[in-house]
Design an enzyme around this catalytic site. Structure first.
Site, PDB file in Angstrom:
ATOM      1  N   LEU A   5       0.790  -1.267  -0.042  1.00 62.61           N
ATOM      2  CA  LEU A   5      -0.078   0.062   0.053  1.00 62.61           C
ATOM      3  C   LEU A   5       0.939   1.189  -0.002  1.00 62.61           C
ATOM      4  O   LEU A   5       1.773   1.301   0.914  1.00 62.61           O
ATOM      5  CB  LEU A   5      -0.925  -0.051   1.404  1.00 62.61           C
ATOM      6  N   ASP A   6       0.766   2.040  -1.010  1.00 59.23           N
ATOM      7  CA  ASP A   6       1.478   3.276  -0.858  1.00 59.23           C
ATOM      8  C   ASP A   6       0.549   4.572  -0.338  1.00 59.23           C
ATOM      9  O   ASP A   6      -0.166   4.445   0.002  1.00 59.23           O
ATOM     10  CB  ASP A   6       2.244   3.548  -2.431  1.00 59.23           C
ATOM     11  N   SER A   7       1.310   5.594  -0.598  1.00 56.16           N
ATOM     12  CA  SER A   7       0.704   6.799   0.249  1.00 56.16           C
ATOM     13  C   SER A   7      -0.745   7.064  -0.416  1.00 56.16           C
ATOM     14  O   SER A   7      -1.653   7.501   0.322  1.00 56.16           O
ATOM     15  CB  SER A   7       1.557   8.077   0.186  1.00 56.16           C
ATOM     16  N   ASP A  59      -2.797   4.743  -1.929  1.00 57.82           N
ATOM     17  CA  ASP A  59      -3.657   3.882  -1.063  1.00 57.82           C
ATOM     18  C   ASP A  59      -4.105   4.093   0.333  1.00 57.82           C
ATOM     19  O   ASP A  59      -5.135   4.007   0.460  1.00 57.82           O
ATOM     20  CB  ASP A  59      -3.121   2.453  -1.121  1.00 57.82           C
TER      21      ASP A  59
END
Ligand SMILES: Cc1cc2nc3c(=O)[nH]c(=O)nc-3n(C[C@H](O)[C@H](O)[C@H](O)COP(=O)(O)O)c2cc1C
Lengths: 71, 314
Positions: free
Chosen positions: A31-33, A35
């Site tokens: 999960l990136d920023s 997400d």
């Protein structure tokens, strides 16, 4: 609280049996920023609170503590 | 041509000049605002004193609205946030990071806040927090870029929010402008084309490289750092790419390699060691013109394209 967040995450990631603990990092969950922004918005709706998205959120436990502090 | 964003921001044509760190100072910003668009002073990583001085100079040269672009990752973000309130800047555009911690303060001070967004989630988020409008910026852009392209991002953001959407990334003439309106945007933000404006104080070598660039001359690097940058291919970008693909490179080493490189390009004109940030549309940019001429060309081109479009309908 951890359990609720686990459920939201499992739904979000479409994987009902995913292993998630307080120490799991968002990076491990891929999960990136961006997400995280989506995730925080669903949690806000779920708990009826306003959460400020912090850049320091690394683990699922960080998120649990943040939300518990707001309830 | 007019659009709802004109009334909202107090401008006469729906063209925003994108903030460009180390480059878009009072000179370009006031020229764009005087020509009826929204000029933007970039704060970049500069300290508050620099930004205060730029705001004052912009005000000396135009009485029209203008924006200040805040890089939220800047070490001076907090002081600059307060400065913008003290100076009662008309519009704040935010880039590179999360504007949440400042939004309420700015809005309460009567400042219009227009965040650059790379996704529908962030767009919905800032709408909820009171954003005046959003800039949906695609990865064709120069500078720090997101994953989605303008073509894919703009209509999805338009569907996701009910505040006005401005398109950015890959727009350098009237065709791109008209296309953005077709995607649902009510205005455009242009960066690369304004690099060669007469009033733009960037180093002449930078302008030359933009004017000479072809379609295939930009590359994105730094994906491993989580904030990729699009720039013109040169020794710097090749070095960056080599380092990035070398498995033993640490993120710190990679970060270190890029420090100061935009300044070297913009201020020193260093063709080897500078990072010449540029959009994919550099190949469309062929002439140095005044900001007013660029805006007039964008508008007349868009009007011609839009009028011609009805010929497709049977
Ligand atoms: C040299 C350069 C520097 C930039 N610096 C910034 C910046 O400091 N902050 C920001 O939000 N956007 C920055 N951008 C993005 C622009 O504001 C604008 O959104 C973008 O250039 C639009 O795409 P285009 O280049 O295809 O016109 C920069 C772009 C360029 C080309």
């Amino acid at each position: 609280m951890l359990e609720k967040i686990q459920n939201v995450l499992r739904t979000h990631l479409d994987n009902e049996t995913l292993e998630i603990t307080a120490a799991t990092t968002f990076e491990e969950l891929d999960l990136d920023s961006l997400d995280l922004v989506e995730l925080v918005m669903s949690l806000e709706d779920e708990f009826g609170i306003g959460i400020e998205v912090e850049e320091t959120l690394v683990t699922v436990g960080d998120l649990v503590r943040l939300i518990e502090g707001l309830l | 041509m007019t659009s709802p964003i004109c009334d909202l921001l107090g401008i006469s044509v729906p063209v925003l000049q994108g903030g460009m760190a180390w480059i878009s100072d009072w000179s370009l910003a006031s020229a764009v605002s005087n020509a009826g668009g929204l000029g933007t002073v970039a704060a970049g990583n500069a300290p508050a004193d620099y930004v205060r001085d730029q705001i004052q100079k912009t005000r000396e040269h135009t009485n029209k609205p203008f924006a200040v672009n805040v890089m939220l990752m800047s070490p001076f973000a907090e002081e600059i946030a307060e400065l913008l309130i003290a100076e009662r800047v008309p519009v704040v555009v935010t880039g590179a990071g999360n504007p949440e911690r400042f939004m309420r303060r700015w809005l309460d001070a009567g400042i219009k806040v227009v965040p650059v967004v790379p996704s529908t989630g962030v767009a919905r988020r800032v709408e909820k927090l009171g954003a005046t409008a959003v800039i949906a910026e695609g990865g064709e852009s120069g500078g720090h870029i997101g994953e989605l392209t303008t073509m894919a991002l703009v209509p999805q953001v338009c569907d996701a929010v009910s505040i006005p959407v401005i398109a950015a990334g890959g727009i350098a003439d009237g065709r791109g402008f008209a296309a953005a309106l077709m995607l649902g945007a009510v205005g455009v933000q242009v960066g690369t084309r304004f690099l060669v404006a007469n009033e733009c104080t960037v180093h002449p070598n930078y302008k030359q490289r933009i004017l000479a660039a072809k379609d295939i001359d930009t590359v994105s690097t730094g994906r491993r750092l989580g904030h990729p940058v699009r720039s013109l291919k040169n020794a710097f970008s090749r070095g960056f790419a080599a380092l990035e693909y070398e498995p033993n490179t640490t993120l710190e080493q990679l970060e270190e390699y890029g420090v100061g490189a935009l300044r070297l390009a913009a201020v020193e004109g260093d063709r080897e060691r500078g990072c010449f940030m540029s959009g994919q549309v550099a190949g469309l940019v062929k002439r140095e013109q005044s900001a007013a001429e660029i805006i007039a060309d964008l508008i007349s081109g868009a009007e011609a394209a839009l009028k011609g479009a009805s010929s497709w309908v049977k």
